[in-house]
Design a protein around this motif. Structure first.
Motif, PDB file in Angstrom:
ATOM      1  N   LEU A 162      43.807  49.311  46.514  1.00  0.00           N
ATOM      2  CA  LEU A 162      44.780  48.029  46.381  1.00  0.00           C
ATOM      3  C   LEU A 162      45.874  48.718  45.631  1.00  0.00           C
ATOM      4  O   LEU A 162      45.396  49.242  44.278  1.00  0.00           O
ATOM      5  N   TYR A 180      47.275  49.099  50.724  1.00  0.00           N
ATOM      6  CA  TYR A 180      47.374  47.765  50.791  1.00  0.00           C
ATOM      7  C   TYR A 180      48.153  47.122  49.630  1.00  0.00           C
ATOM      8  O   TYR A 180      47.622  47.241  48.563  1.00  0.00           O
ATOM      9  N   VAL A 182      49.556  44.527  46.929  1.00  0.00           N
ATOM     10  CA  VAL A 182      49.580  43.121  46.508  1.00  0.00           C
ATOM     11  C   VAL A 182      50.849  43.036  45.419  1.00  0.00           C
ATOM     12  O   VAL A 182      50.658  43.811  44.386  1.00  0.00           O
ATOM     13  N   GLN A 199      51.791  42.860  51.218  1.00  0.00           N
ATOM     14  CA  GLN A 199      50.983  42.351  52.519  1.00  0.00           C
ATOM     15  C   GLN A 199      50.617  41.010  51.822  1.00  0.00           C
ATOM     16  O   GLN A 199      49.912  40.151  52.415  1.00  0.00           O
ATOM     17  N   LEU A 200      50.435  40.942  50.443  1.00  0.00           N
ATOM     18  CA  LEU A 200      50.257  39.591  49.665  1.00  0.00           C
ATOM     19  C   LEU A 200      51.045  39.468  48.745  1.00  0.00           C
ATOM     20  O   LEU A 200      51.035  40.442  47.991  1.00  0.00           O
ATOM     21  N   ARG A 209      43.134  34.111  46.909  1.00  0.00           N
ATOM     22  CA  ARG A 209      43.272  34.667  48.085  1.00  0.00           C
ATOM     23  C   ARG A 209      43.079  36.397  47.778  1.00  0.00           C
ATOM     24  O   ARG A 209      42.793  37.195  48.471  1.00  0.00           O
ATOM     25  N   LEU A 210      43.400  36.699  46.406  1.00  0.00           N
ATOM     26  CA  LEU A 210      43.374  38.011  45.993  1.00  0.00           C
ATOM     27  C   LEU A 210      41.533  38.283  45.903  1.00  0.00           C
ATOM     28  O   LEU A 210      41.179  39.384  46.369  1.00  0.00           O
ATOM     29  N   TRP A 211      40.885  37.263  45.379  1.00  0.00           N
ATOM     30  CA  TRP A 211      39.387  37.420  45.159  1.00  0.00           C
ATOM     31  C   TRP A 211      38.980  37.377  46.624  1.00  0.00           C
ATOM     32  O   TRP A 211      37.771  37.922  46.872  1.00  0.00           O
ATOM     33  N   LEU A 213      40.328  38.830  49.106  1.00  0.00           N
ATOM     34  CA  LEU A 213      40.419  40.171  49.829  1.00  0.00           C
ATOM     35  C   LEU A 213      39.529  40.906  49.188  1.00  0.00           C
ATOM     36  O   LEU A 213      39.018  41.852  49.944  1.00  0.00           O
ATOM     37  N   ALA A 216      36.065  40.475  50.792  1.00  0.00           N
ATOM     38  CA  ALA A 216      36.012  41.019  52.069  1.00  0.00           C
ATOM     39  C   ALA A 216      35.749  42.398  52.129  1.00  0.00           C
ATOM     40  O   ALA A 216      35.351  42.970  53.262  1.00  0.00           O
ATOM     41  N   HIS A 217      36.132  43.256  50.979  1.00  0.00           N
ATOM     42  CA  HIS A 217      35.964  44.843  51.156  1.00  0.00           C
ATOM     43  C   HIS A 217      34.893  45.170  50.400  1.00  0.00           C
ATOM     44  O   HIS A 217      35.023  46.468  49.760  1.00  0.00           O
TER      45      HIS A 217
END
Length: 220
Positions: A162, A180, A182, A199-200, A209-211, A213, A216-217
């Protein structure tokens, strides 16, 4: 799986644009009485590398004199920033990255003296494995080279990383490197940052939303 986080410095780790604006205003007033509006600063100065920027601001000066002007401006900035505050949530993110052994890198268009000063003022001198500055690379942001170099130093692929940015040149560079991206809306509108390739867009590092993301990875 995320293995690397790459961060811009000014406006990303800490909100410094007001300090840079004041330093530029002092410099231009000293030189020829020129005024600088907030809008002009955001549109033409924020995030730019000094070599390109000072050629635009002082086309009549020699290369050596432009360099001296840049050094004067950065000294004015450092004088105004003996201490700095990290953006909300940054220390939480850095601690998480340390705990799961992610690689951490600063990628900045700022000169090295500024980068070292700012990390010291933030108390983060030891937080990053690498600090890459534009002056020491062939091409600064918005070229992707600084971010590609950061990935190389960390031994990470773009899809494992990121990037965190706040400026149009920075977002352009990181997204062109395939990372990606941010964006922090500290210096530019979300609309401009998204148009540049983010993208964010978040206000700070506590954004859920960052956390989400990051979660999710995680490694399965």
């Amino acid at each position: 799986m995320l293995t690397a986080l790459l961060f811009d410095l000014d406006g990303t780790l800490t909100d410094t644009d007001t300090l840079h604006l004041q330093a530029f205003r002092d410099l231009l007033h000293e030189y020829d009485g020129r005024a600088l509006s907030q809008e002009a600063f955001e549109e033409t100065i924020s995030g730019q590398a000094n070599a390109h920027l000072f050629a635009q601001l002082f086309p009549e000066l020699s290369l050596a004199d432009r360099q001296a002007m840049a050094e004067r401006k950065e000294a004015l900035f450092r004088d105004r920033s003996p201490t700095l505050k990290p953006l909300p949530g940054l220390l939480r993110l850095l601690e998480h990255a340390r705990r799961v052994e992610m690689g951490l890198c600063v990628v900045t268009n700022a000169p090295r003296l500024n980068a070292e000063h700012m990390l010291r003022a933030l108390g983060l001198e030891q937080a990053f494995a690498h600090v890459l500055v534009a002056d020491e690379l062939q091409r600064p942001k918005p070229d992707p080279l600084p971010y590609l170099t950061g990935l190389e130093r960390l031994g990470a692929a773009a899809g494992q990383a990121l990037a965190f940015e706040d400026s149009v040149p920075g977002v352009t560079a990181a997204s062109a490197a395939g990372i990606y991206t941010v964006a922090l809306s500290t210096t530019q509108s979300p609309e401009r940052l998204l148009a540049a390739g983010a993208q964010l867009v978040i206000d700070d590092f506590n954004d859920p939303r960052l956390w989400a993301l990051i979660e999710a990875h995680r490694q399965p």
